[in-house]
Design a protein around this motif. Structure first.
Motif, PDB file in Angstrom:
ATOM      1  N   LEU A  53      18.871  15.636 100.826  1.00 36.51           N
ATOM      2  CA  LEU A  53      18.906  14.396 100.065  1.00 36.51           C
ATOM      3  C   LEU A  53      19.965  14.479  98.981  1.00 36.51           C
ATOM      4  O   LEU A  53      20.509  15.547  98.705  1.00 36.51           O
ATOM      5  N   SER A  54      20.260  13.319  98.404  1.00 36.56           N
ATOM      6  CA  SER A  54      21.226  13.264  97.322  1.00 36.56           C
ATOM      7  C   SER A  54      20.462  12.770  96.103  1.00 36.56           C
ATOM      8  O   SER A  54      20.187  11.578  95.980  1.00 36.56           O
ATOM      9  N   ALA A  55      20.116  13.707  95.210  1.00 33.90           N
ATOM     10  CA  ALA A  55      19.194  13.383  94.114  1.00 33.90           C
ATOM     11  C   ALA A  55      19.912  12.650  92.984  1.00 33.90           C
ATOM     12  O   ALA A  55      19.863  13.042  91.824  1.00 33.90           O
ATOM     13  N   ASP A  56      20.601  11.585  93.351  1.00 34.15           N
ATOM     14  CA  ASP A  56      21.326  10.789  92.354  1.00 34.15           C
ATOM     15  C   ASP A  56      20.842   9.352  92.421  1.00 34.15           C
ATOM     16  O   ASP A  56      21.551   8.420  92.081  1.00 34.15           O
ATOM     17  N   PHE A  57      19.609   9.156  92.888  1.00 35.23           N
ATOM     18  CA  PHE A  57      19.211   7.839  93.339  1.00 35.23           C
ATOM     19  C   PHE A  57      17.795   7.503  92.902  1.00 35.23           C
ATOM     20  O   PHE A  57      16.938   7.173  93.709  1.00 35.23           O
ATOM     21  N   ALA A  58      17.559   7.582  91.584  1.00 36.48           N
ATOM     22  CA  ALA A  58      16.237   7.242  91.082  1.00 36.48           C
ATOM     23  C   ALA A  58      15.981   5.768  91.305  1.00 36.48           C
ATOM     24  O   ALA A  58      16.909   4.969  91.175  1.00 36.48           O
ATOM     25  N   PHE A  60      14.247   6.767  94.027  1.00 36.39           N
ATOM     26  CA  PHE A  60      14.015   7.402  95.328  1.00 36.39           C
ATOM     27  C   PHE A  60      14.007   8.921  95.218  1.00 36.39           C
ATOM     28  O   PHE A  60      13.104   9.587  95.705  1.00 36.39           O
ATOM     29  N   GLU A  61      15.067   9.459  94.590  1.00 36.44           N
ATOM     30  CA  GLU A  61      15.108  10.908  94.393  1.00 36.44           C
ATOM     31  C   GLU A  61      15.976  11.225  93.197  1.00 36.44           C
ATOM     32  O   GLU A  61      17.070  10.698  93.068  1.00 36.44           O
ATOM     33  N   PHE A  62      15.466  12.057  92.344  1.00 34.65           N
ATOM     34  CA  PHE A  62      16.229  12.459  91.157  1.00 34.65           C
ATOM     35  C   PHE A  62      15.648  13.768  90.663  1.00 34.65           C
ATOM     36  O   PHE A  62      14.610  14.224  91.143  1.00 34.65           O
ATOM     37  N   ALA A 114      15.987  12.455 103.802  1.00 33.58           N
ATOM     38  CA  ALA A 114      15.124  11.478 103.132  1.00 33.58           C
ATOM     39  C   ALA A 114      15.833  11.128 101.838  1.00 33.58           C
ATOM     40  O   ALA A 114      15.690  11.792 100.825  1.00 33.58           O
ATOM     41  N   SER A 115      16.670  10.124 101.881  1.00 33.74           N
ATOM     42  CA  SER A 115      17.566   9.885 100.756  1.00 33.74           C
ATOM     43  C   SER A 115      17.795   8.400 100.527  1.00 33.74           C
ATOM     44  O   SER A 115      18.918   7.963 100.310  1.00 33.74           O
ATOM     45  N   GLY A 116      16.727   7.642 100.597  1.00 34.12           N
ATOM     46  CA  GLY A 116      16.865   6.201 100.419  1.00 34.12           C
ATOM     47  C   GLY A 116      17.776   5.604 101.463  1.00 34.12           C
ATOM     48  O   GLY A 116      18.507   4.659 101.203  1.00 34.12           O
ATOM     49  N   MET A 117      17.747   6.185 102.663  1.00 36.39           N
ATOM     50  CA  MET A 117      18.738   5.813 103.675  1.00 36.39           C
ATOM     51  C   MET A 117      18.312   4.577 104.458  1.00 36.39           C
ATOM     52  O   MET A 117      17.166   4.447 104.864  1.00 36.39           O
ATOM     53  N   THR A 118      19.276   3.711 104.668  1.00 38.46           N
ATOM     54  CA  THR A 118      19.049   2.475 105.414  1.00 38.46           C
ATOM     55  C   THR A 118      19.432   2.678 106.870  1.00 38.46           C
ATOM     56  O   THR A 118      20.537   3.136 107.146  1.00 38.46           O
ATOM     57  N   PRO A 119      18.548   2.358 107.812  1.00 38.31           N
ATOM     58  CA  PRO A 119      18.942   2.442 109.221  1.00 38.31           C
ATOM     59  C   PRO A 119      19.999   1.395 109.537  1.00 38.31           C
ATOM     60  O   PRO A 119      19.842   0.237 109.141  1.00 38.31           O
ATOM     61  N   GLU A 122      25.206   1.771 113.427  1.00 38.43           N
ATOM     62  CA  GLU A 122      26.161   2.877 113.444  1.00 38.43           C
ATOM     63  C   GLU A 122      25.440   4.223 113.353  1.00 38.43           C
ATOM     64  O   GLU A 122      25.678   5.133 114.132  1.00 38.43           O
ATOM     65  N   ARG A 123      24.570   4.312 112.368  1.00 38.47           N
ATOM     66  CA  ARG A 123      23.851   5.566 112.146  1.00 38.47           C
ATOM     67  C   ARG A 123      22.888   5.857 113.289  1.00 38.47           C
ATOM     68  O   ARG A 123      22.667   7.018 113.646  1.00 38.47           O
ATOM     69  N   GLU A 124      22.322   4.777 113.862  1.00 41.79           N
ATOM     70  CA  GLU A 124      21.358   4.992 114.945  1.00 41.79           C
ATOM     71  C   GLU A 124      22.007   5.624 116.172  1.00 41.79           C
ATOM     72  O   GLU A 124      21.316   6.185 117.017  1.00 41.79           O
ATOM     73  N   VAL A 163      31.519   1.284  94.942  1.00 40.29           N
ATOM     74  CA  VAL A 163      30.320   1.539  95.749  1.00 40.29           C
ATOM     75  C   VAL A 163      30.199   3.040  96.004  1.00 40.29           C
ATOM     76  O   VAL A 163      31.164   3.786  95.819  1.00 40.29           O
ATOM     77  N   GLN A 164      29.009   3.474  96.407  1.00 40.30           N
ATOM     78  CA  GLN A 164      28.857   4.877  96.782  1.00 40.30           C
ATOM     79  C   GLN A 164      29.405   5.077  98.193  1.00 40.30           C
ATOM     80  O   GLN A 164      29.210   4.240  99.076  1.00 40.30           O
ATOM     81  N   LYS A 165      30.093   6.219  98.354  1.00 37.56           N
ATOM     82  CA  LYS A 165      30.766   6.528  99.611  1.00 37.56           C
ATOM     83  C   LYS A 165      29.790   6.569 100.785  1.00 37.56           C
ATOM     84  O   LYS A 165      28.722   7.151 100.679  1.00 37.56           O
ATOM     85  N   GLN A 166      30.209   6.001 101.890  1.00 40.71           N
ATOM     86  CA  GLN A 166      29.458   6.029 103.148  1.00 40.71           C
ATOM     87  C   GLN A 166      28.046   5.482 103.055  1.00 40.71           C
ATOM     88  O   GLN A 166      27.137   5.954 103.746  1.00 40.71           O
ATOM     89  N   THR A 167      27.871   4.500 102.203  1.00 41.87           N
ATOM     90  CA  THR A 167      26.573   3.835 102.134  1.00 41.87           C
ATOM     91  C   THR A 167      26.679   2.460 102.782  1.00 41.87           C
ATOM     92  O   THR A 167      27.776   1.985 103.088  1.00 41.87           O
ATOM     93  N   THR A 168      25.524   1.841 102.933  1.00 40.40           N
ATOM     94  CA  THR A 168      25.506   0.478 103.460  1.00 40.40           C
ATOM     95  C   THR A 168      26.178  -0.472 102.470  1.00 40.40           C
ATOM     96  O   THR A 168      26.686  -1.520 102.854  1.00 40.40           O
ATOM     97  N   GLN A 169      26.178  -0.096 101.187  1.00 44.88           N
ATOM     98  CA  GLN A 169      26.844  -0.932 100.182  1.00 44.88           C
ATOM     99  C   GLN A 169      28.357  -0.967 100.433  1.00 44.88           C
ATOM    100  O   GLN A 169      29.007  -1.985 100.219  1.00 44.88           O
ATOM    101  N   ILE A 205      24.516  -2.279  94.726  1.00 45.11           N
ATOM    102  CA  ILE A 205      23.528  -1.206  94.661  1.00 45.11           C
ATOM    103  C   ILE A 205      22.199  -1.694  95.236  1.00 45.11           C
ATOM    104  O   ILE A 205      21.928  -2.894  95.259  1.00 45.11           O
ATOM    105  N   ASP A 206      21.385  -0.760  95.736  1.00 43.60           N
ATOM    106  CA  ASP A 206      20.038  -1.118  96.184  1.00 43.60           C
ATOM    107  C   ASP A 206      19.239  -1.582  94.964  1.00 43.60           C
ATOM    108  O   ASP A 206      19.265  -0.937  93.916  1.00 43.60           O
ATOM    109  N   SER A 207      18.508  -2.682  95.117  1.00 40.54           N
ATOM    110  CA  SER A 207      17.866  -3.318  93.957  1.00 40.54           C
ATOM    111  C   SER A 207      16.958  -2.361  93.180  1.00 40.54           C
ATOM    112  O   SER A 207      16.971  -2.348  91.948  1.00 40.54           O
TER     113      SER A 207
HETATM  114  N1  ARG Z   1      20.594   2.629 101.120  1.00 42.42           N
HETATM  115  C1  ARG Z   1      21.965   2.983 101.075  1.00 42.42           C
HETATM  116  C2  ARG Z   1      22.396   3.603 102.385  1.00 42.42           C
HETATM  117  O1  ARG Z   1      21.620   3.946 103.205  1.00 42.42           O
HETATM  118  C3  ARG Z   1      22.303   3.930  99.945  1.00 42.42           C
HETATM  119  C4  ARG Z   1      21.539   5.192  99.929  1.00 42.42           C
HETATM  120  C5  ARG Z   1      22.075   6.170  98.881  1.00 42.42           C
HETATM  121  N2  ARG Z   1      21.177   7.232  98.722  1.00 42.42           N
HETATM  122  C6  ARG Z   1      21.304   8.193  97.769  1.00 42.42           C
HETATM  123  N3  ARG Z   1      20.393   9.112  97.674  1.00 42.42           N
HETATM  124  N4  ARG Z   1      22.340   8.208  96.980  1.00 42.42           N
HETATM  125  O2  ARG Z   1      23.555   3.760 102.629  1.00 42.42           O
END
Ligand code: ARG
Length: 491
Positions: A53-58, A60-62, A114-119, A122-124, A163-169, A205-207
């Protein structure tokens, strides 16, 4: 060239070719092991499930600090702990940047994300997703004072959107705001910081995460804009072809949902995010531990790098063509490629090619040692070369053997050239070691980034990190000056 020498040379070449083939043959089967077994069984044998996970995402994970102890917290953490408990597995959290997660899972570094990831479709194609456990909305963050300026996406024409790299954003921005110039950053706090500091006009960003940032940064606000299909899901990802693991995860998710646990996790996460205390009392220990790790990994780099460097320097100075060639290739390769690339090569290479499961710290240390080795080899070689040729001749004519002359006459003089340069190398390594933060080694830079995420304050942790690096290198360079002065007195 005499015939004998020609033959010997050919034999040597054949021998090195043979060695290369042997090396490759030992590596191929290791790289080729395909895990037929379901990952759930593999994890059970191991007793441990490795979750990336990427613990930069409170929320979800921090990371947070409880009585001086580091701890992961958040919705995802609670969920994976449940998955672990339901299946009798210990959980090992592997924290890294979001854009490294899929690669880490592909190379077998982790069993699950497990990192707040959106299906996404592409990823599937690359991974299997669990059932959805959290709906999220997509929001645009702007400076509060600019809120009225942005009424439609067209208003972002020629403006910068972070935006954060390689995210759905990132995908969303490309699709919905194509006229904006896009900046993709590695970590969520950097994305928010870009807006705060005016480097970007907006970020997506995710809400759930955006809410947390807005509550801590009164100068930021949501723009009054909506995306077409802004509702997204959140799921756990695992490598394809592990039906048992997937079923087990879905069972835990279903159970959590049935019992209303997910809402509880979220409530707990919100509480954990904002525990009281001053900045230093909450985060000081991150910096202290970071300093410790930075110093340790730098010392490892310089000490073992010197060992390596010494060996390679002598190889390069030797008359044996093969040794010379090996040293040359190694030194040129290391000096001709970025440390960042080397760090990733070691990190992924040790698993994918060598089949080793080394910790991030080990991988970071190895990369730094290999890197230092090449630079120090050149320092040592130059130091030896700089000793006047006449010294060797004089020593030899006094009856000393080559080795004796080296030991007693050349090296003592060479050391005086080498030591100051080694000191500089040490200073360089302290700064460069910040690069190993990309693979999750919790040294100073990494921990500063953790504090960015945990405090929702993207700026202060960086200032502290900069001051600490400066103090470390400044003190070290003063010490080196002193040593140098002492040595020149002894001349
Ligand atoms: N929900 C977005 C995605 O799946 C962003 C997830 C970023 N997660 C994180 N731990 N930084 O691309």
């Amino acid at each position: 060239m005499t015939k004998g020498r020609g033959n010997r040379l050919r034999r040597k070449k054949l021998f090195s070719l043979f060695m290369l083939v042997v090396l490759l043959m030992t590596l191929i089967p290791v790289a080729g092991v395909s895990a037929k077994e379901d990952l759930l069984d593999t994890a059970k044998k191991r007793g441990e499930l490795r979750v990336g996970l990427s613990a930069d995402f409170a929320p979800f994970e921090f990371e947070r600090n409880i009585d001086g102890k580091n701890e992961y917290a958040g919705i995802d953490i609670a969920l994976i702990n449940k998955i672990g408990k339901d299946n009798g597995l210990k959980i090992r959290i592997v924290n890294m940047s979001f854009d490294s997660l899929l690669g880490a899972m592909k190379t077998g570094k982790i069993d699950m994300i497990a990192s707040g990831m959106t299906p996404t479709p592409e990823r599937e194609k690359q991974v299997d997703f669990s059932d959805n456990y959290m709906d999220v909305d997509q929001k645009v963050i702007v400076k509060k004072k600019d809120q009225a300026k942005y009424k439609s996406f067209a208003d972002f024409k020629d403006k910068t959107v972070a935006v954060q790299k390689q995210t759905t954003q990132e995908e969303l921005a490309k699709k919905e705001i194509p006229d904006a110039s896009l900046t993709s950053l590695t970590r969520t706090p950097d994305v928010v910081m870009a807006v705060k500091t005016g480097k970007a006009e907006a970020s997506i960003i995710d809400s759930i995460v955006g809410d947390a940032y807005l509550s801590q940064n009164k100068d930021l606000a949501y723009a009054d804009l909506e995306f077409g299909d802004s509702k997204k899901e959140t799921a756990v990802a695992i490598p394809k072809g592990n039906p048992k693991l997937l079923a087990a995860i879905n069972q835990s998710i279903k159970d959590a949902q049935d019992k209303g646990l997910i809402e509880e996790y979220q409530k707990q996460a919100n509480e954990d995010m904002f525990n009281d205390g001053t900045f230093l009392s909450k985060y000081g220990s991150y910096f202290l531990r970071g300093i410790g790790a930075t110093i340790l990994i730098s010392i490892l780099g310089v000490v073992f790098g010197s060992l390596f460097g010494g060996i390679f320097a002598f190889m390069k100075l030797s008359t044996n063509k093969l040794l010379k060639a090996i040293a040359w290739v190694y030194i040129e390769f290391i000096r001709g490629t970025p440390l960042l690339v080397q760090v990733f090569l070691v990190y992924f290479g040790t698993t994918a090619v060598l089949g080793l499961d080394l910790s991030a710290f080990m991988c970071g240390a190895i990369a730094l040692i290999l890197n230092c080795g090449a630079y120090i080899a050149e320092i040592i070689r130059a130091g030896i070369k700089a000793v006047d040729k006449g010294q060797m001749e004089a020593a030899r004519s006094l009856g000393l053997s080559h080795a004796q002359a080296m030991n007693k006459v050349i090296m003592p003089q060479a050391i005086k050239n080498i030591l100051p340069a080694l000191g500089n190398e040490f200073i360089t390594v302290i700064k460069e070691s910040s690069i190993v933060s990309v693979i999750g080694v919790s040294e100073l830079m990494f921990n500063a980034q953790v504090v960015q995420g945990a405090s929702f304050d993207p700026f202060t942790p960086l200032v502290i990190a900069a001051i600490v690096y400066f103090v470390l290198t400044f003190v070290l360079s003063r010490v080196m000056n002193l040593v140098e002065r002492r040595m020149s007195v002894s001349d």
